[in-house]
Design a protein around this motif. Structure first.
Motif, PDB file in Angstrom:
ATOM      1  N   CYS A  91       0.616  -1.271   0.081  1.00 24.20           N
ATOM      2  CA  CYS A  91      -0.314  -0.088   0.354  1.00 24.20           C
ATOM      3  C   CYS A  91       0.795   0.955  -0.171  1.00 24.20           C
ATOM      4  CB  CYS A  91      -1.404  -0.280   1.380  1.00 24.20           C
ATOM      5  SG  CYS A  91      -2.500  -0.819   0.829  1.00 24.20           S
ATOM      6  N   TYR A  92       1.997   1.098   0.863  1.00 23.95           N
ATOM      7  CA  TYR A  92       2.711   2.923   0.563  1.00 23.95           C
ATOM      8  C   TYR A  92       3.600   2.528  -1.027  1.00 23.95           C
ATOM      9  CZ  TYR A  92       7.676   4.721   0.895  1.00 23.95           C
ATOM     10  OH  TYR A  92       8.721   5.884   0.543  1.00 23.95           O
ATOM     11  N   GLN A  93       3.688   1.485  -1.182  1.00 24.93           N
ATOM     12  CA  GLN A  93       3.509   1.021  -3.274  1.00 24.93           C
ATOM     13  C   GLN A  93       3.174   1.973  -3.787  1.00 24.93           C
ATOM     14  OE1 GLN A  93       5.591  -2.406  -3.864  1.00 24.93           O
ATOM     15  NE2 GLN A  93       7.853  -1.465  -3.972  1.00 24.93           N
ATOM     16  N   ASP A  94       1.815   1.414  -3.810  1.00 26.10           N
ATOM     17  CA  ASP A  94       0.440   2.230  -4.201  1.00 26.10           C
ATOM     18  C   ASP A  94       0.376   3.354  -4.142  1.00 26.10           C
ATOM     19  OD1 ASP A  94      -2.504   1.616  -5.479  1.00 26.10           O
ATOM     20  OD2 ASP A  94      -2.608   2.268  -3.241  1.00 26.10           O
ATOM     21  N   GLY A  95       0.529   4.068  -3.071  1.00 20.78           N
ATOM     22  CA  GLY A  95       0.049   5.657  -2.540  1.00 20.78           C
ATOM     23  C   GLY A  95       1.149   6.475  -2.902  1.00 20.78           C
ATOM     24  N   ARG A  96       1.892   6.198  -2.723  1.00 19.96           N
ATOM     25  CA  ARG A  96       2.778   7.087  -2.581  1.00 19.96           C
ATOM     26  C   ARG A  96       3.475   7.769  -3.574  1.00 19.96           C
ATOM     27  NH1 ARG A  96       9.152   7.832  -2.691  1.00 19.96           N
ATOM     28  NH2 ARG A  96       9.479   9.827  -1.585  1.00 19.96           N
ATOM     29  N   ASN A  97       2.911   8.772  -3.889  1.00 24.90           N
ATOM     30  CA  ASN A  97       3.010   9.842  -5.256  1.00 24.90           C
ATOM     31  C   ASN A  97       4.824  10.794  -5.108  1.00 24.90           C
ATOM     32  OD1 ASN A  97       3.636  12.300  -6.634  1.00 24.90           O
ATOM     33  ND2 ASN A  97       1.418  12.680  -6.651  1.00 24.90           N
ATOM     34  N   LYS A 102      -4.213   4.282  -4.596  1.00 29.23           N
ATOM     35  CA  LYS A 102      -5.157   4.135  -5.996  1.00 29.23           C
ATOM     36  C   LYS A 102      -6.386   2.870  -5.280  1.00 29.23           C
ATOM     37  CE  LYS A 102      -2.035   6.641  -8.337  1.00 29.23           C
ATOM     38  NZ  LYS A 102      -0.855   6.680  -7.477  1.00 29.23           N
ATOM     39  N   ASN A 103      -5.188   2.248  -4.780  1.00 30.41           N
ATOM     40  CA  ASN A 103      -6.042   0.699  -4.634  1.00 30.41           C
ATOM     41  C   ASN A 103      -7.486   0.915  -3.829  1.00 30.41           C
ATOM     42  OD1 ASN A 103      -5.783  -1.680  -2.488  1.00 30.41           O
ATOM     43  ND2 ASN A 103      -5.630  -2.818  -4.509  1.00 30.41           N
ATOM     44  N   TYR A 108       3.288   6.082   5.828  1.00 25.11           N
ATOM     45  CA  TYR A 108       4.622   6.312   5.885  1.00 25.11           C
ATOM     46  C   TYR A 108       5.704   5.842   6.901  1.00 25.11           C
ATOM     47  CZ  TYR A 108       3.862  10.570   3.432  1.00 25.11           C
ATOM     48  OH  TYR A 108       3.150  11.990   2.288  1.00 25.11           O
ATOM     49  N   ASN A 109       5.010   4.967   7.815  1.00 22.42           N
ATOM     50  CA  ASN A 109       5.905   3.780   8.447  1.00 22.42           C
ATOM     51  C   ASN A 109       5.324   2.626   8.411  1.00 22.42           C
ATOM     52  OD1 ASN A 109       6.701   6.636  10.270  1.00 22.42           O
ATOM     53  ND2 ASN A 109       4.571   6.700  11.075  1.00 22.42           N
ATOM     54  N   TRP A 110       5.158   2.348   7.379  1.00 17.80           N
ATOM     55  CA  TRP A 110       4.982   0.721   6.251  1.00 17.80           C
ATOM     56  C   TRP A 110       5.985  -0.083   7.524  1.00 17.80           C
ATOM     57  CZ3 TRP A 110       9.186  -2.340   4.857  1.00 17.80           C
ATOM     58  CH2 TRP A 110       9.917  -1.130   3.636  1.00 17.80           C
ATOM     59  N   GLY A 141      -2.819  -5.330  -8.550  1.00 21.73           N
ATOM     60  CA  GLY A 141      -4.148  -4.374  -7.247  1.00 21.73           C
ATOM     61  C   GLY A 141      -3.414  -3.401  -6.380  1.00 21.73           C
ATOM     62  N   ILE A 142      -1.464  -2.961  -7.470  1.00 25.74           N
ATOM     63  CA  ILE A 142      -0.770  -1.660  -7.259  1.00 25.74           C
ATOM     64  C   ILE A 142      -1.374  -0.709  -8.111  1.00 25.74           C
ATOM     65  CG2 ILE A 142       1.417  -0.467  -6.415  1.00 25.74           C
ATOM     66  CD1 ILE A 142       1.788  -2.827  -4.925  1.00 25.74           C
ATOM     67  N   GLY A 143      -1.712   0.171  -8.239  1.00 21.64           N
ATOM     68  CA  GLY A 143      -1.456   1.705  -8.701  1.00 21.64           C
ATOM     69  C   GLY A 143      -2.803   1.230  -8.825  1.00 21.64           C
ATOM     70  N   ASN A 144      -3.222   1.319 -10.706  1.00 25.91           N
ATOM     71  CA  ASN A 144      -4.411   1.747 -11.211  1.00 25.91           C
ATOM     72  C   ASN A 144      -4.431  -0.079 -11.745  1.00 25.91           C
ATOM     73  OD1 ASN A 144      -4.759   3.999 -11.286  1.00 25.91           O
ATOM     74  ND2 ASN A 144      -3.657   4.494 -12.863  1.00 25.91           N
ATOM     75  N   GLY A 145      -4.019  -1.174 -11.094  1.00 24.48           N
ATOM     76  CA  GLY A 145      -4.527  -2.500 -11.508  1.00 24.48           C
ATOM     77  C   GLY A 145      -3.396  -3.598 -11.895  1.00 24.48           C
ATOM     78  N   GLY A 146      -2.543  -2.594 -12.729  1.00 29.04           N
ATOM     79  CA  GLY A 146      -1.032  -2.861 -13.474  1.00 29.04           C
ATOM     80  C   GLY A 146      -0.405  -4.393 -12.449  1.00 29.04           C
TER      81      GLY A 146
END
Length: 350
Positions: free
Chosen positions: A21-27, A36-37, A53-55, A212-217
């Motif tokens: 989720c950190y990978q998915d969410g961090r801009n 995004k997920n 931030y503290n994953w 499931g990370i980002g836009n599903g890629g």
């Protein structure tokens, strides 16, 4: 009084919910958390952005390796509610978490982030056949004994980086199909601190692909039947939302940054100054740079100087000594922030 130094880390292959989720969410441009997920978004809505931030900090300082009977049913993925941060959103019973695709019975290389390095034992449990991800996870859903367990595995890189990790080869259980969950427990042998994590997987003939990370890629997988690389020297840190610094060795110090709270236009941060296996007795200096137009508003338990975007914080007279394997902390407030992040965090001691 200083406490024993905390470890930090989370399983990255197969990835835990907080890591994915950190990978998915961090801009990557601003450092902001923008999930995004759908499952990650729901977790952040419940636990706040600090949980990502503290994953690497799903922990119990009093865990002592305890599992069933210590962490309540329904709270396995957050390590209960007695840790330093709120991870309760990652207990949500959903079937749309980022997922690693695997093949039952195959050997994979496990990677467990070593944000801080400490000796200990890593145990991997798996759900029983018939596991339903839409129901709260209970201990009765897991096989009673780990399918894999290793003590003091080798490490590559780190500590204090996203890439640094322990690694070892593990053979996945045979006879598993469909969706399952791998539950990881890292129990330190030099303290009672214990880390917990939930990794969502599906046994569908996959080779470590992640969806499931980002836009599903789909992310590129790690090799499923690797030969273990040789450990490499610790690498210097690179800028990230949770920055870091090189291994202190026997006589130096390291600094570990965490976000305590954030709001529009500012945030509160904390830095833990760690000693290695030898004490720090002559004082310490922590440096970092701000990635944007942030302004240091206040520091406590340290003396600060600012030159442009560079911030230096030195110890006060009363906290310049750090015991071996111990730490001290200082805090600060920042205004004008676009994201609660700092870059190029380092610690030096005479």
């Amino acid at each position: 009084m200083p406490s024993p130094a905390e470890a930090h880390g989370a399983i990255q292959v197969p990835g835990s919910r907080t890591w994915f989720c950190y990978q998915d969410g961090r801009n990557p441009n601003t450092g902001a958390i923008e999930p995004k997920n759908a499952a990650c978004s729901a977790a952040v809505a419940q636990s706040g952005v600090n949980s990502l931030y503290n994953w690497f900090a799903v922990l119990r300082s009093d865990g002592a390796g305890r599992v069933n009977g210590f962490i309540p049913d329904g709270q396995l993925c957050s390590g209960g509610t007695g840790g330093p941060y709120n991870f309760t959103g990652f207990n949500l019973a959903r079937n749309d978490w980022p997922t690693t695709h695997l093949t039952a019975g195959r050997t994979i290389q496990v990677k467990y982030n070593n944000w801080a390095k400490h000796p200990g034992t890593f145990s991997l449990y798996i759900t029983k056949n018939g596991y339903d991800p839409t129901k709260p996870l209970a201990w009765g859903d897991l096989e009673p004994t780990p399918f894999d367990q290793v003590t003091n595995p080798p490490a590559n890189g780190g500590p204090g980086t996203d890439d640094g990790h322990y690694y070892w080869n593990a053979t996945l259980p045979s006879g598993k199909t469909g969706k399952h969950l791998i539950y990881s427990v890292w129990s330190r042998s030099d303290s009672t601190e214990t880390f917990y994590g939930c990794s969502d997987v599906v046994f569908d003939g996959g080779n470590g692909e992640v969806t499931g990370i980002g836009n599903g890629g789909t992310q590129s997988p790690s090799p499923s039947t690797p030969s273990s690389p040789s450990p490499s020297p610790s690498n210097p840190s690179s800028p990230s939302a949770s920055p870091s610094n090189p291994n202190p060795g026997n006589g130096g110090c390291t600094a570990m940054y965490s976000v305590k709270s954030a709001w529009t236009g500012g945030f509160q941060g904390e830095v833990m100054v760690h000693a290695g296996t030898a004490p720090v007795s002559g004082g310490w200096t922590v440096n970092w740079t701000f990635p944007g137009s942030q302004t240091l508003a206040q520091v406590w338990s340290g003396k600060s100087t600012v030159t442009g975007s560079l911030v230096s914080v030195k110890n006060e007279s009363w906290n310049g000594s750090v015991p071996a394997n111990g730490y001290v902390t200082f805090g600060f407030l920042v205004s004008g922030a676009t994201a609660p992040s700092v870059n190029n965090l380092t610690c030096t001691s005479p």
